[in-house]
Design an enzyme around this catalytic site. Structure first.
Site, PDB file in Angstrom:
ATOM      1  N   HIS A   1       1.173   4.761 -14.033  1.00  0.00           N
ATOM      2  CA  HIS A   1       1.342   3.365 -14.486  1.00  0.00           C
ATOM      3  C   HIS A   1       2.542   3.141 -15.394  1.00  0.00           C
ATOM      4  O   HIS A   1       2.826   2.011 -15.766  1.00  0.00           O
ATOM      5  CB  HIS A   1       0.088   2.897 -15.228  1.00  0.00           C
ATOM      6  CG  HIS A   1       0.003   3.430 -16.638  1.00  0.00           C
ATOM      7  ND1 HIS A   1      -0.354   4.716 -16.925  1.00  0.00           N
ATOM      8  CD2 HIS A   1       0.264   2.859 -17.824  1.00  0.00           C
ATOM      9  CE1 HIS A   1      -0.327   4.905 -18.230  1.00  0.00           C
ATOM     10  NE2 HIS A   1       0.057   3.796 -18.805  1.00  0.00           N
TER      11      HIS A   1
HETATM   12  C1  UD1 Z   1       0.084  -1.010 -21.414  1.00  0.00           C
HETATM   13  C2  UD1 Z   1       0.918  -0.367 -22.503  1.00  0.00           C
HETATM   14  C3  UD1 Z   1       1.114   1.111 -22.190  1.00  0.00           C
HETATM   15  C4  UD1 Z   1      -0.215   1.797 -21.970  1.00  0.00           C
HETATM   16  C5  UD1 Z   1      -1.023   1.058 -20.914  1.00  0.00           C
HETATM   17  C6  UD1 Z   1      -2.397   1.638 -20.827  1.00  0.00           C
HETATM   18  C7  UD1 Z   1       2.652  -1.706 -23.649  1.00  0.00           C
HETATM   19  C8  UD1 Z   1       4.074  -2.019 -23.695  1.00  0.00           C
HETATM   20  N1  UD1 Z   1       2.239  -0.966 -22.596  1.00  0.00           N
HETATM   21  O1  UD1 Z   1       0.820  -0.910 -20.199  1.00  0.00           O
HETATM   22  O2  UD1 Z   1       1.776   1.747 -23.271  1.00  0.00           O
HETATM   23  O3  UD1 Z   1       0.033   3.110 -21.531  1.00  0.00           O
HETATM   24  O4  UD1 Z   1      -1.153  -0.329 -21.294  1.00  0.00           O
HETATM   25  O5  UD1 Z   1      -2.975   1.420 -19.584  1.00  0.00           O
HETATM   26  O6  UD1 Z   1       1.899  -2.099 -24.504  1.00  0.00           O
HETATM   27  N2  UD1 Z   1      -2.729  -6.150 -15.562  1.00  0.00           N
HETATM   28  C9  UD1 Z   1      -3.844  -6.594 -14.896  1.00  0.00           C
HETATM   29  N3  UD1 Z   1      -5.035  -6.597 -15.569  1.00  0.00           N
HETATM   30  C10 UD1 Z   1      -5.157  -6.195 -16.847  1.00  0.00           C
HETATM   31  C11 UD1 Z   1      -4.013  -5.749 -17.526  1.00  0.00           C
HETATM   32  C12 UD1 Z   1      -2.810  -5.727 -16.856  1.00  0.00           C
HETATM   33  O7  UD1 Z   1      -3.772  -6.984 -13.737  1.00  0.00           O
HETATM   34  O8  UD1 Z   1      -6.287  -6.217 -17.407  1.00  0.00           O
HETATM   35  C13 UD1 Z   1      -1.441  -6.105 -14.803  1.00  0.00           C
HETATM   36  C14 UD1 Z   1      -0.621  -7.373 -14.979  1.00  0.00           C
HETATM   37  O9  UD1 Z   1       0.021  -7.628 -13.754  1.00  0.00           O
HETATM   38  C15 UD1 Z   1       0.424  -6.963 -15.995  1.00  0.00           C
HETATM   39  C16 UD1 Z   1       0.604  -5.481 -15.698  1.00  0.00           C
HETATM   40  O10 UD1 Z   1      -0.669  -5.022 -15.296  1.00  0.00           O
HETATM   41  O11 UD1 Z   1       1.613  -7.679 -15.879  1.00  0.00           O
HETATM   42  C17 UD1 Z   1       1.069  -4.683 -16.914  1.00  0.00           C
HETATM   43  O12 UD1 Z   1       0.188  -4.879 -18.017  1.00  0.00           O
HETATM   44  P1  UD1 Z   1       0.702  -4.658 -19.518  1.00  0.00           P
HETATM   45  O13 UD1 Z   1      -0.445  -4.808 -20.449  1.00  0.00           O
HETATM   46  O14 UD1 Z   1       1.910  -5.491 -19.789  1.00  0.00           O
HETATM   47  O15 UD1 Z   1       1.213  -3.190 -19.515  1.00  0.00           O
HETATM   48  P2  UD1 Z   1       0.545  -1.846 -18.981  1.00  0.00           P
HETATM   49  O16 UD1 Z   1       1.389  -1.345 -17.877  1.00  0.00           O
HETATM   50  O17 UD1 Z   1      -0.899  -2.063 -18.737  1.00  0.00           O
HETATM   51  N1  UDP Z   2      -8.876   6.318 -17.756  1.00  0.00           N
HETATM   52  C1  UDP Z   2     -10.062   5.787 -17.260  1.00  0.00           C
HETATM   53  N2  UDP Z   2     -10.106   5.388 -15.944  1.00  0.00           N
HETATM   54  C2  UDP Z   2      -9.039   5.486 -15.114  1.00  0.00           C
HETATM   55  C3  UDP Z   2      -7.824   6.040 -15.629  1.00  0.00           C
HETATM   56  C4  UDP Z   2      -7.787   6.431 -16.965  1.00  0.00           C
HETATM   57  O1  UDP Z   2     -11.049   5.688 -17.984  1.00  0.00           O
HETATM   58  O2  UDP Z   2      -9.141   5.095 -13.947  1.00  0.00           O
HETATM   59  C5  UDP Z   2      -8.802   6.691 -19.183  1.00  0.00           C
HETATM   60  C6  UDP Z   2      -8.453   8.142 -19.445  1.00  0.00           C
HETATM   61  O3  UDP Z   2      -9.625   8.904 -19.572  1.00  0.00           O
HETATM   62  C7  UDP Z   2      -7.652   8.074 -20.732  1.00  0.00           C
HETATM   63  C8  UDP Z   2      -7.071   6.690 -20.770  1.00  0.00           C
HETATM   64  O4  UDP Z   2      -7.747   5.952 -19.753  1.00  0.00           O
HETATM   65  O5  UDP Z   2      -8.492   8.216 -21.868  1.00  0.00           O
HETATM   66  C9  UDP Z   2      -5.594   6.723 -20.501  1.00  0.00           C
HETATM   67  O6  UDP Z   2      -5.114   5.432 -20.392  1.00  0.00           O
HETATM   68  P1  UDP Z   2      -3.735   5.101 -19.712  1.00  0.00           P
HETATM   69  O7  UDP Z   2      -3.314   6.224 -18.855  1.00  0.00           O
HETATM   70  O8  UDP Z   2      -3.906   3.760 -19.092  1.00  0.00           O
HETATM   71  O9  UDP Z   2      -2.777   4.889 -20.967  1.00  0.00           O
HETATM   72  P2  UDP Z   2      -1.878   5.881 -21.862  1.00  0.00           P
HETATM   73  O10 UDP Z   2      -2.731   6.953 -22.371  1.00  0.00           O
HETATM   74  O11 UDP Z   2      -0.751   6.350 -21.001  1.00  0.00           O
HETATM   75  O12 UDP Z   2      -1.368   4.972 -22.923  1.00  0.00           O
END
Ligand code: UD1
Ligand code: UDP
Length: 436
Positions: free
Chosen positions: A202
């Site tokens: 992601h």
């Molecule tokens: C965010 C964090 C990242 C973290 C990740 C955990 C920032 C800059 N990024 O990234 O550090 O690793 O969360 O998973 O804070 N979306 C949905 N449903 C949701 C949330 C998001 O559809 O509930 C989609 C939307 O299209 C959105 C895209 O995901 O535009 C990205 O979401 P966003 O919260 O901006 O960043 P993440 O990639 O989730």
């Molecule tokens: N995780 C989860 N379900 C999934 C993928 C990840 O519960 O399908 C959990 C995982 O156990 C970990 C956390 O989400 O604790 C990691 O989140 P993510 O990779 O979105 O964010 P990051 O750690 O890179 O910020």
């Protein structure tokens, strides 16, 4: 004492949960603020259920938008809540936009910020998370860093050892607490008799770069010798579909795509996996906690301890390198064992207890207050010195008034100045203050 927890995304809910549990257990007053950055059931609500967390007291409902707008809405919302709630400390966790907004809003209101999982650095400013970490650390008063390495990162940015606490990472607490529960409760729909690898993807620098995304999917399509289970992050579904890669993956017999799973199900997935391929931060930590070889689809990591310990290999996004590394790990039993047995650098699962102890002590000693200086004076300068006498850090500072040791060099290796660290024969960098 009143603690305000700020969370916004899946990993923050997971890693904050042991701290919320600990604060609840001790009867400490707290509020929970959700920024609403993650809002889909499987990215947020599911984790409240799995981890039996209380519902947030506030949800700012920021949703998805650009970084600037998202941060601005969070700042505005958090400021309003903090001005009516006036907590004694704000806790943020990790490196998302919620962390930066929370730390910035609180620090401007002179409310102390405790940054959980502080001090991580990839030294790659193209990552939005790197900017968030740096800003959050500048705004914090208490640093809860997972390892000595992250503590030293902060010292070299001019932050003070006395505010830095090496506590481990709450990710270990969460894994230890929930793995047993997970084995009993999970009802995941997959065949755990076959060998498989779990994959997550992601990171913006992978999903927003069509060439990188294509390289990764090409590698997955060729890795036919092992099944791959891929719970797809919503960000990634969007871009995979736009690039018409989603259908290719879905058609491959050895790849199983699924919605993101809940935490308990994900722990079960990991615990039955042969290895994990990921660009996640938290999963690099979980892998080494669960003795699982990790292949990281990144060019650098703010978790270098996992690589040094031998449990994690960085492969970037080169197709051949990904395939080769996965094959090596699966075929070379000795390498597989070495990676599985890498020592976990993230602590003993008692991080949340340590953090709450530190916060409680600071509160009871009246140190959770940001007040203007009352003495005239300031920093006189920074000095380097070789220590010949037999003395430890604490006694050195007692003996030399208005002096603080910043870092210790044992030969050419920088060390955190732990109070009981012996200084004889070592070189120190110190700060001296003038006080009227
Ligand atoms: C965010 C964090 C990242 C973290 C990740 C955990 C920032 C800059 N990024 O990234 O550090 O690793 O969360 O998973 O804070 N979306 C949905 N449903 C949701 C949330 C998001 O559809 O509930 C989609 C939307 O299209 C959105 C895209 O995901 O535009 C990205 O979401 P966003 O919260 O901006 O960043 P993440 O990639 O989730
Ligand atoms: N995780 C989860 N379900 C999934 C993928 C990840 O519960 O399908 C959990 C995982 O156990 C970990 C956390 O989400 O604790 C990691 O989140 P993510 O990779 O979105 O964010 P990051 O750690 O890179 O910020």
């Amino acid at each position: 004492m009143k603690i305000a927890f700020i969370i916004g995304t899946r990993p923050e809910i997971i890693k904050m949960s042991p701290l919320i549990d600990e604060v609840k257990r001790r009867g400490i007053n707290f509020i929970l603020i959700h920024t609403g950055q993650h809002y889909d059931r499987e990215m947020s609500e599911q984790f409240f259920e799995d981890l039996e967390l209380p519902q947030p007291d506030y949800n700012i409902g920021v949703g998805s938008t650009t970084h600037g707008k998202q941060t601005a809405v969070m700042l505005d919302g958090i400021e309003e809540i903090l001005s009516s709630e006036r907590p004694d400390i704000v806790l943020v966790e990790g490196d998302t936009n919620a962390v930066m907004a929370g730390a910035l809003a609180a620090s401007k209101m002179h409310i102390p910020v405790g940054h959980v999982e502080s001090g991580l650095r990839s030294y790659d400013k193209t990552m939005p998370e790197e900017i968030n970490r740096i800003v959050a650390d500048i705004c914090s008063e208490l640093y809860f860093v997972p390892t000595e390495e992250s503590a030293v990162n902060l010292i070299f940015e001019g932050l003070h050892p006395q505010d830095i606490h090496i506590t481990g990472n709450t990710v270990v607490d969460a894994v230890y607490r929930n793995l047993k529960i997970a084995e009993n409760y999970s009802n995941l729909n997959f065949d755990i008799k076959k060998d498989f690898i779990t994959l997550t993807l992601h990171r913006a620098e992978n999903t927003d770069n069509p060439q990188r995304l294509k390289n990764i999917t090409d590698a997955l399509l060729e890795l036919k010798e092992i099944d791959i289970i891929f719970p797809v992050h919503p960000r990634t579904i969007k871009t995979l579909q736009e690039l018409k890669l989603y259908d290719q993956l879905a058609r491959a017999d050895h790849i199983q795509l699924m919605k993101p799973t809940g935490y308990l199900d994900f722990l079960v997935l990991l615990s039955h996996s042969k290895a994990v391929i990921t660009d996640s931060g938290g999963i690099q930590e979980e892998a080494i906690t669960m003795d699982l070889p990790c292949i990281t689809l990144r060019y650098n990591t703010e978790r270098p301890e996992t690589v040094t310990a031998g449990g994690n290999i960085l492969v970037g996004t080169d197709k051949e390198r990904i395939i080769q590394t996965v094959q090596n790990i699966l075929e070379d039993e000795e390498l597989y064992q070495r990676m599985s047995q890498a020592e976990n650098p993230y602590g003993d699962g008692k991080t949340s207890q340590k953090i709450v102890d530190i916060i409680t002590e600071a509160y009871e000693n009246g140190n959770l207050k940001i007040t203007p200086p009352e003495n005239i004076g300031g920093l006189e300068g920074r000095f380097i010195q070789k220590v010949e006498e037999s003395i430890d850090v604490l006694r050195y500072e007692e003996k030399n008034a208005s002096t603080r040791i910043i870092v210790v060099f044992d030969g050419d290796k920088a060390q955190f100045p732990h109070g009981n660290l012996q200084l004889k024969g070592k070189t120190i960098i110190l700060e001296r203050f003038s006080v009227e």
